[in-house]
Design a protein around this motif. Structure first.
Motif, PDB file in Angstrom:
ATOM      1  N   LEU A 184       0.825  -1.204   0.000  1.00  0.00           N
ATOM      2  CA  LEU A 184       0.000   0.000   0.000  1.00  0.00           C
ATOM      3  C   LEU A 184       0.861   1.257   0.000  1.00  0.00           C
ATOM      4  CD1 LEU A 184      -2.747  -1.095   2.565  1.00  0.00           C
ATOM      5  CD2 LEU A 184      -3.053  -0.759   0.100  1.00  0.00           C
ATOM      6  N   ASP A 185       1.968   1.242   0.752  1.00  0.00           N
ATOM      7  CA  ASP A 185       2.882   2.381   0.764  1.00  0.00           C
ATOM      8  C   ASP A 185       3.384   2.692  -0.642  1.00  0.00           C
ATOM      9  OD1 ASP A 185       2.663   2.699   3.487  1.00  0.00           O
ATOM     10  OD2 ASP A 185       4.516   1.611   3.960  1.00  0.00           O
ATOM     11  N   GLU A 186       3.719   1.637  -1.368  1.00  0.00           N
ATOM     12  CA  GLU A 186       4.238   1.804  -2.727  1.00  0.00           C
ATOM     13  C   GLU A 186       3.148   2.211  -3.704  1.00  0.00           C
ATOM     14  OE1 GLU A 186       6.682  -0.794  -6.114  1.00  0.00           O
ATOM     15  OE2 GLU A 186       6.284  -1.631  -4.122  1.00  0.00           O
ATOM     16  N   MET A 187       1.952   1.697  -3.488  1.00  0.00           N
ATOM     17  CA  MET A 187       0.838   1.959  -4.397  1.00  0.00           C
ATOM     18  C   MET A 187       0.285   3.371  -4.238  1.00  0.00           C
ATOM     19  SD  MET A 187      -2.586  -0.392  -4.694  1.00  0.00           S
ATOM     20  CE  MET A 187      -1.575  -1.848  -4.935  1.00  0.00           C
ATOM     21  N   PHE A 188       0.381   3.923  -3.019  1.00  0.00           N
ATOM     22  CA  PHE A 188      -0.169   5.249  -2.716  1.00  0.00           C
ATOM     23  C   PHE A 188       0.930   6.175  -2.210  1.00  0.00           C
ATOM     24  CE2 PHE A 188      -3.754   2.401  -2.468  1.00  0.00           C
ATOM     25  CZ  PHE A 188      -4.824   3.125  -2.944  1.00  0.00           C
ATOM     26  N   PRO A 189       1.919   6.517  -3.023  1.00  0.00           N
ATOM     27  CA  PRO A 189       2.971   7.426  -2.566  1.00  0.00           C
ATOM     28  C   PRO A 189       2.422   8.832  -2.343  1.00  0.00           C
ATOM     29  CG  PRO A 189       3.139   7.099  -4.921  1.00  0.00           C
ATOM     30  CD  PRO A 189       2.097   6.134  -4.438  1.00  0.00           C
ATOM     31  N   ILE A 190       3.201   9.646  -1.669  1.00  0.00           N
ATOM     32  CA  ILE A 190       2.811  11.035  -1.442  1.00  0.00           C
ATOM     33  C   ILE A 190       2.535  11.715  -2.778  1.00  0.00           C
ATOM     34  CG2 ILE A 190       3.583  13.292  -0.606  1.00  0.00           C
ATOM     35  CD1 ILE A 190       5.222  11.784   1.514  1.00  0.00           C
ATOM     36  N   GLY A 191       1.397  12.370  -2.873  1.00  0.00           N
ATOM     37  CA  GLY A 191       1.032  13.077  -4.087  1.00  0.00           C
ATOM     38  C   GLY A 191       0.339  12.225  -5.131  1.00  0.00           C
ATOM     39  N   THR A 192      -0.024  11.000  -4.761  1.00  0.00           N
ATOM     40  CA  THR A 192      -0.606  10.091  -5.754  1.00  0.00           C
ATOM     41  C   THR A 192      -2.020  10.482  -6.177  1.00  0.00           C
ATOM     42  OG1 THR A 192      -0.985   7.751  -6.254  1.00  0.00           O
ATOM     43  CG2 THR A 192      -1.605   8.487  -4.069  1.00  0.00           C
ATOM     44  N   ALA A 193      -2.797  11.068  -5.282  1.00  0.00           N
ATOM     45  CA  ALA A 193      -4.166  11.457  -5.633  1.00  0.00           C
ATOM     46  C   ALA A 193      -4.156  12.615  -6.622  1.00  0.00           C
ATOM     47  CB  ALA A 193      -4.954  11.842  -4.386  1.00  0.00           C
ATOM     48  N   ALA A 194      -5.065  12.569  -7.576  1.00  0.00           N
ATOM     49  CA  ALA A 194      -5.172  13.634  -8.571  1.00  0.00           C
ATOM     50  C   ALA A 194      -6.020  14.773  -8.019  1.00  0.00           C
ATOM     51  CB  ALA A 194      -5.798  13.093  -9.852  1.00  0.00           C
ATOM     52  N   GLY A 195      -5.492  16.000  -8.078  1.00  0.00           N
ATOM     53  CA  GLY A 195      -6.235  17.170  -7.609  1.00  0.00           C
ATOM     54  C   GLY A 195      -5.906  17.556  -6.186  1.00  0.00           C
ATOM     55  N   GLU A 196      -6.075  18.824  -5.889  1.00  0.00           N
ATOM     56  CA  GLU A 196      -5.873  19.319  -4.527  1.00  0.00           C
ATOM     57  C   GLU A 196      -6.982  18.795  -3.611  1.00  0.00           C
ATOM     58  OE1 GLU A 196      -3.324  20.802  -3.602  1.00  0.00           O
ATOM     59  OE2 GLU A 196      -2.494  22.069  -5.200  1.00  0.00           O
ATOM     60  N   ARG A 197      -6.696  18.748  -2.320  1.00  0.00           N
ATOM     61  CA  ARG A 197      -7.699  18.219  -1.394  1.00  0.00           C
ATOM     62  C   ARG A 197      -8.749  19.244  -0.992  1.00  0.00           C
ATOM     63  NH1 ARG A 197      -5.539  18.501   4.256  1.00  0.00           N
ATOM     64  NH2 ARG A 197      -3.434  19.359   4.218  1.00  0.00           N
ATOM     65  N   TYR A 198      -8.538  20.506  -1.291  1.00  0.00           N
ATOM     66  CA  TYR A 198      -9.518  21.565  -1.045  1.00  0.00           C
ATOM     67  C   TYR A 198      -9.550  22.497  -2.252  1.00  0.00           C
ATOM     68  CZ  TYR A 198      -9.784  20.669   4.047  1.00  0.00           C
ATOM     69  OH  TYR A 198      -9.991  20.122   5.288  1.00  0.00           O
ATOM     70  N   PRO A 199     -10.628  23.271  -2.392  1.00  0.00           N
ATOM     71  CA  PRO A 199     -10.593  24.375  -3.363  1.00  0.00           C
ATOM     72  C   PRO A 199      -9.456  25.335  -3.001  1.00  0.00           C
ATOM     73  CG  PRO A 199     -12.837  23.969  -2.623  1.00  0.00           C
ATOM     74  CD  PRO A 199     -11.942  23.151  -1.726  1.00  0.00           C
ATOM     75  N   HIS A 200      -9.029  26.134  -3.974  1.00  0.00           N
ATOM     76  CA  HIS A 200      -7.826  26.950  -3.795  1.00  0.00           C
ATOM     77  C   HIS A 200      -7.886  27.848  -2.559  1.00  0.00           C
ATOM     78  CE1 HIS A 200      -4.301  29.321  -4.707  1.00  0.00           C
ATOM     79  NE2 HIS A 200      -5.022  30.411  -4.592  1.00  0.00           N
ATOM     80  N   HIS A 201      -9.016  28.517  -2.331  1.00  0.00           N
ATOM     81  CA  HIS A 201      -9.084  29.477  -1.226  1.00  0.00           C
ATOM     82  C   HIS A 201      -8.895  28.795   0.123  1.00  0.00           C
ATOM     83  CE1 HIS A 201     -13.262  28.030  -1.121  1.00  0.00           C
ATOM     84  NE2 HIS A 201     -13.333  28.528   0.089  1.00  0.00           N
ATOM     85  N   MET A 202      -9.262  27.512   0.207  1.00  0.00           N
ATOM     86  CA  MET A 202      -9.078  26.775   1.452  1.00  0.00           C
ATOM     87  C   MET A 202      -7.670  26.193   1.571  1.00  0.00           C
ATOM     88  SD  MET A 202     -12.733  24.858   2.032  1.00  0.00           S
ATOM     89  CE  MET A 202     -12.245  24.283   3.661  1.00  0.00           C
ATOM     90  N   MET A 203      -7.045  25.907   0.436  1.00  0.00           N
ATOM     91  CA  MET A 203      -5.665  25.431   0.466  1.00  0.00           C
ATOM     92  C   MET A 203      -4.729  26.481   1.049  1.00  0.00           C
ATOM     93  SD  MET A 203      -5.444  22.275  -0.604  1.00  0.00           S
ATOM     94  CE  MET A 203      -3.657  22.181  -0.860  1.00  0.00           C
ATOM     95  N   THR A 204      -5.065  27.746   0.859  1.00  0.00           N
ATOM     96  CA  THR A 204      -4.224  28.818   1.370  1.00  0.00           C
ATOM     97  C   THR A 204      -4.232  28.891   2.894  1.00  0.00           C
ATOM     98  OG1 THR A 204      -5.991  30.479   1.244  1.00  0.00           O
ATOM     99  CG2 THR A 204      -4.618  30.178  -0.722  1.00  0.00           C
ATOM    100  N   LEU A 205      -5.168  28.200   3.537  1.00  0.00           N
ATOM    101  CA  LEU A 205      -5.281  28.230   4.999  1.00  0.00           C
ATOM    102  C   LEU A 205      -4.452  27.139   5.656  1.00  0.00           C
ATOM    103  CD1 LEU A 205      -9.142  28.748   5.322  1.00  0.00           C
ATOM    104  CD2 LEU A 205      -7.365  30.505   5.314  1.00  0.00           C
ATOM    105  N   LEU A 206      -3.814  26.278   4.857  1.00  0.00           N
ATOM    106  CA  LEU A 206      -3.089  25.131   5.402  1.00  0.00           C
ATOM    107  C   LEU A 206      -1.632  25.467   5.658  1.00  0.00           C
ATOM    108  CD1 LEU A 206      -4.456  22.355   2.996  1.00  0.00           C
ATOM    109  CD2 LEU A 206      -5.440  23.152   5.161  1.00  0.00           C
ATOM    110  N   ASP A 207      -1.051  24.744   6.617  1.00  0.00           N
ATOM    111  CA  ASP A 207       0.393  24.783   6.878  1.00  0.00           C
ATOM    112  C   ASP A 207       0.911  26.158   7.213  1.00  0.00           C
ATOM    113  OD1 ASP A 207       0.606  22.018   6.363  1.00  0.00           O
ATOM    114  OD2 ASP A 207       0.689  22.403   4.212  1.00  0.00           O
ATOM    115  N   GLU A 208       0.102  26.951   7.906  1.00  0.00           N
ATOM    116  CA  GLU A 208       0.578  28.266   8.351  1.00  0.00           C
ATOM    117  C   GLU A 208       1.524  28.097   9.547  1.00  0.00           C
ATOM    118  OE1 GLU A 208       0.335  31.275   7.311  1.00  0.00           O
ATOM    119  OE2 GLU A 208      -1.074  31.036   5.661  1.00  0.00           O
TER     120      GLU A 208
END
Length: 326
Positions: free
Chosen positions: A302-326
């Motif tokens: 599973l680790d190999e099958m689902f590497p970091i960044g494997t999912a297509a698309g951001e996990r939130y709309p853009h305006h909400m992505m800006t609120l992450l990792d502050e």
């Protein structure tokens, strides 16, 4: 029930995320939600997660009312920081000290309790030094209104700065097979500092259940319709990805959500996932993951099958992505 720890709290290894009982994931039934909450208690779940912005406060009221008979046996976690209008529109993230106190008092009233076990800053306010926000949260601890302090979707630097003001008991961020970015910097920082990690959306907002093939299955007001991972070509790519998970789960005589949760749980005893559901049968299905011992070779697969960044698309709309990792 199996248990893990947040601070000195002995919490169930799976908590229950309550957001969908009031908003975001289509229609709700209060009667069904209360029944599910009670069933969770009877099955040994003792960590319940809500926030002041879910349903514009309605979720805290629902959770507080439903769990009042069991209050002393349970741990209630809630969050503050999102400010929305009466119609639900997002206004701002507010981490100002005066707002911290105001928000906490409002949550206490809605929850019908005189203390909150775990109080999170829902998102970091970039306009306010984290030292000031956490300083106000520290005062809530000193006043007995809050037992433990948490952060959500914060960067390692912010976590470290916050911890110099008051110990941070938990960091809540999205984490699942298709959202593994926390492994790069955030999770290592939490482990270095002895902070428990609480994965929300460990089933990828329901997508890792393998049941979704089209957004036509979602209610018109379901916010996932506006999420990049559920749209267009991204959706098609992600459906093929999740089919691989479903195939492995079938071979192991379990369901895709059980395998996805077992993978999260296998990544460390300091992880306490909080999958959300409104229905008792899904709750039971999720809790069955606690009895799964994931073979090392399957985890590696599973680790190999689902590497970091494997999912297509951001996990939130853009305006909400800006609120992450502050």
């Amino acid at each position: 029930m199996k248990y893990r720890t947040i601070g000195s709290m002995r919490v169930s290894s799976l908590g229950l995320g309550c957001m969908g009982m009031s908003e975001y994931y289509g229609s709700q039934s209060e009667e069904e939600s209360i029944s599910t909450l009670h069933h969770a208690v009877h099955l040994g779940v003792n960590l319940f997660d809500t926030a002041d912005q879910y349903g514009l406060g309605a979720n805290e009221e629902l959770v507080g009312r439903a769990l009042a008979p069991y209050r002393k046996e349970l741990y209630l976690a809630t969050k503050f920081g999102y400010v929305r209008s009466e119609k639900g529109e997002f206004i701002e993230i507010n981490g100002r000290p005066d707002y911290v106190k105001k928000a906490c008092d409002a949550s206490l009233k809605r929850l019908g309790t005189d203390y909150i076990d775990l109080y999170y800053l829902h998102r970091v306010d970039p306009r306010v030094p984290i030292e000031e926000t956490v300083g106000a949260m520290k005062e809530l601890v000193e006043e007995g209104k809050v037992r433990y302090i948490g952060l959500s979707e914060a960067s390692p630097e912010t976590i470290r700065r916050a911890g110099r003001i008051h110990p941070i008991a938990a960091l809540q961020s999205e984490y699942s097979l298709w959202s593994r970015e926390a492994e790069e910097h955030v999770l290592p920082a939490c482990r270095e500092l002895g902070i428990s990690f609480v994965p929300y959306s460990p089933l990828g907002r329901g997508f890792l259940t393998g049941k979704m093939t089209s957004t036509d299955q979602l209610d018109a007001d379901d916010y996932r319709r506006r999420t990049p991972r559920f749209q267009g070509d991204n959706l098609a790519v992600n459906i093929r990805l999740v089919q691989k998970l479903t195939d492995i789960a079938r071979e192991m005589n379990m369901t895709a959500p059980q395998l996805a949760l077992a993978w999260v749980l296998a990544n460390g005893d300091d992880l306490i996932p909080i999958p959300g559901t409104k229905k008792k049968h899904y709750l039971e299905e999720n809790l069955a993951a606690l009895d799964i011992t994931l073979p090392e070779e399957v985890k590696a697969q599973l680790d190999e099958m689902f590497p970091i960044g494997t999912a297509a698309g951001e996990r939130y709309p853009h305006h909400m992505m800006t609120l992450l990792d502050e």
